[in-house]
Design an enzyme around this catalytic site. Structure first.
Site, PDB file in Angstrom:
ATOM      1  N   GLU A  42      -4.864  -8.477  -2.441  1.00 19.82           N
ATOM      2  CA  GLU A  42      -4.923  -8.637  -0.983  1.00 19.82           C
ATOM      3  C   GLU A  42      -4.046  -7.582  -0.337  1.00 19.82           C
ATOM      4  OE1 GLU A  42      -2.948 -10.367   2.733  1.00 19.82           O
ATOM      5  OE2 GLU A  42      -2.105  -9.724   0.808  1.00 19.82           O
TER       6      GLU A  42
ATOM      7  N   ARG B  92      -6.246 -13.504  11.330  1.00 17.42           N
ATOM      8  CA  ARG B  92      -5.420 -12.772  10.354  1.00 17.42           C
ATOM      9  C   ARG B  92      -6.350 -12.009   9.416  1.00 17.42           C
ATOM     10  NH1 ARG B  92      -0.215 -13.302   9.137  1.00 17.42           N
ATOM     11  NH2 ARG B  92       0.560 -12.488   7.157  1.00 17.42           N
TER      12      ARG B  92
ATOM     13  N   CYS C  13       0.851  -1.183   0.000  1.00 18.85           N
ATOM     14  CA  CYS C  13       0.000   0.000   0.000  1.00 18.85           C
ATOM     15  C   CYS C  13       0.886   1.233   0.000  1.00 18.85           C
ATOM     16  CB  CYS C  13      -0.911   0.019   1.226  1.00 18.85           C
ATOM     17  SG  CYS C  13      -1.923   1.501   1.348  1.00 18.85           S
TER      18      CYS C  13
ATOM     19  N   ARG D 205      -7.490  -9.705   6.721  1.00 22.28           N
ATOM     20  CA  ARG D 205      -6.927  -9.081   5.532  1.00 22.28           C
ATOM     21  C   ARG D 205      -8.065  -8.596   4.636  1.00 22.28           C
ATOM     22  NH1 ARG D 205      -3.259  -9.208   8.410  1.00 22.28           N
ATOM     23  NH2 ARG D 205      -1.087  -9.750   7.979  1.00 22.28           N
TER      24      ARG D 205
END
Length: 431
Positions: free
Chosen positions: A117, A168, A79, A170
């Site tokens: 992702e 987790r 990102c 995501r």
């Protein structure tokens, strides 16, 4: 299905050690191009998948130069900040970022599906602008995507569907190429951040993914240091003493040995932040109520002499667990955090590897690989365990990627519905 007749082809960008590859190949896909700039991760990818891994998807001239035609583009992209200045929109604003290279490949090849992702925070308020640019850019290219973030975690997926005992979360941005006419039509997110079907995540048992003690290679490598064993022994004794008093639940606030003073002696300076003042008051109240047992405990452990400040704190999140031995621990900067041994927090690419209460050791690389859904045959040769933990912490969970891809396929037309059906998913699947 032979490798010469794959159900679809895909490319794997920002590929890490190959989590996307494991998921998509399990659905019948064939990888025709992979890129990963980290040399150590690329070596592991090449070793396990026996294919060339390009060092970068960003050649000096144009990112599409080396990329072949494909059906699915998969990427766990970094990102990067997008400019907030001027009146730029969509793809124009993505220029100069790594996301722009994904857009260029999509523009050139128009694969049927795109599967991206990223970390949970990309859909948070601090990245609202970046999120908007990503969604608009994909729609500009003719991909139908949801503007609502699709957040999911492997512990929400039952084991028979590829889940794993790891929290987790995501974000997945999944799109189907539909052309300009309907690309801007809103669609529901591909998954929602809740358990699938009737699955109860509390049914996970971490013990089910552990290696047998006598089968662990270099078993001593995962033992705690003498200092760590001392910390654990002291706090295990703390829990034991309170359980002997038939106290069913320890405090939910951080227990801080340095804040154990009688309420009458508590002095909180005026400049103390409100959160810390509350923290100090609660510890003083707790100590005042159980002074006898706490003093005996401190005397037995030399008042925690030599313990670092962060190891003088216990963050009990194990509810009614009877002993520390039946829990898992994480040595965090904020203290020793204790949880029930159902599922673990997200593997991270730094320290804080999960510590088992019994047997008292850290989880092994093989166990960490299982938490990420990688096949048992996956190998990490020629590197220290620290590098393997880092790579796993940076990776995607295979079961979650496979689930997200199957659900997207099931709603992306007849061709993809057939692929999904062959993988055990139909149009009626619920995410």
């Amino acid at each position: 299905m032979s490798s010469k007749d794959p159900a679809f082809t895909f490319i794997d960008l920002f590929a890490g050690i190959g989590g996307f590859h494991a998921a998509l190949s399990a659905l019948g896909g064939e990888c025709v191009y992979a890129s990963e700039i980290d040399e150590a991760a690329a070596k592991i990818y090449q070793h396990n998948w026996e294919m060339e891994v390009h060092g970068d998807i960003v050649p000096e001239t144009d990112p599409v130069v080396k990329v072949p035609k494909h059906d699915v583009l998969a990427a766990g992209f970094p990102c990067q900040p997008f400019s907030k200045s001027g009146f730029q929109r969509g793809m124009d604003e993505a220029r100069g970022t790594l996301f722009w290279n994904i857009c260029r490949i999509l523009e050139e090849h128009r694969p049927s599906l795109v599967l991206l992702e990223n970390v949970r925070n990309i859909a948070g308020p601090r990245h609202a602008h970046e999120w908007d640019v990503i969604i608009r850019s994909l729609r500009d290219l003719g991909y139908q995507v949801s503007s609502t973030p699709a957040v999911f975690s492997p512990h929400l997926l039952p084991p028979w569907m590829g889940g794993a005992p790891q929290v987790r979360e995501r974000v997945f941005i999944v799109g189907t190429y539909v052309g300009d006419e309907t690309a801007w039509d809103e669609v529901d997110p591909i998954v929602t951040n809740k358990p699938v079907g009737s699955w109860n995540p509390q049914d996970w048992r971490l013990s089910e993914i552990l290696e047998a003690e006598d089968e662990i290679v270099d078993r001593a490598n995962f033992d705690l240091t003498p200092a760590e064993q001392t910390w654990v022994a002291a706090w295990a004794d703390f829990v034991r003493r309170f359980r002997e008093l038939d106290i069913p639940k320890l405090p939910g606030f951080p227990i801080w040995a340095d804040a154990f003073v009688h309420e009458d002696d508590l002095v909180i300076p005026d400049e103390t932040p409100a959160w810390k003042a509350n923290f100090l008051r609660k510890n003083a109240e707790f100590y005042t109520q159980y002074r006898t047992v706490i003093d005996a405990w401190r005397d037995a452990h030399d008042h925690l002499a030599g313990f670092p400040p962060s190891r003088r704190k216990l963050e009990w999140q194990a509810q009614d667990a009877a002993t520390l031995a039946e829990c898992i621990m994480h040595f965090r900067p904020s203290g020793i955090r204790v949880k029930k041994a159902t599922y673990v927090p997200a593997l991270v690419a730094i320290t804080q590897t999960t510590v088992l209460g019994s047997p008292l050791r850290r989880i092994t690389p093989r166990e960490a690989a299982r938490l990420q859904g990688l096949p048992e045959s996956y190998e990490f040769p020629g590197q220290p365990d620290s590098a393997t933990y880092k790579q796993l912490g940076n990776g995607v969970n295979v079961g979650v990627v496979r689930h997200v891809a199957r659900v997207q396929m099931a709603r992306s037309g007849d061709r993809w519905a057939q692929v999904a059906a062959s993988a055990g998913v139909t149009d009626s699947v619920t995410a």
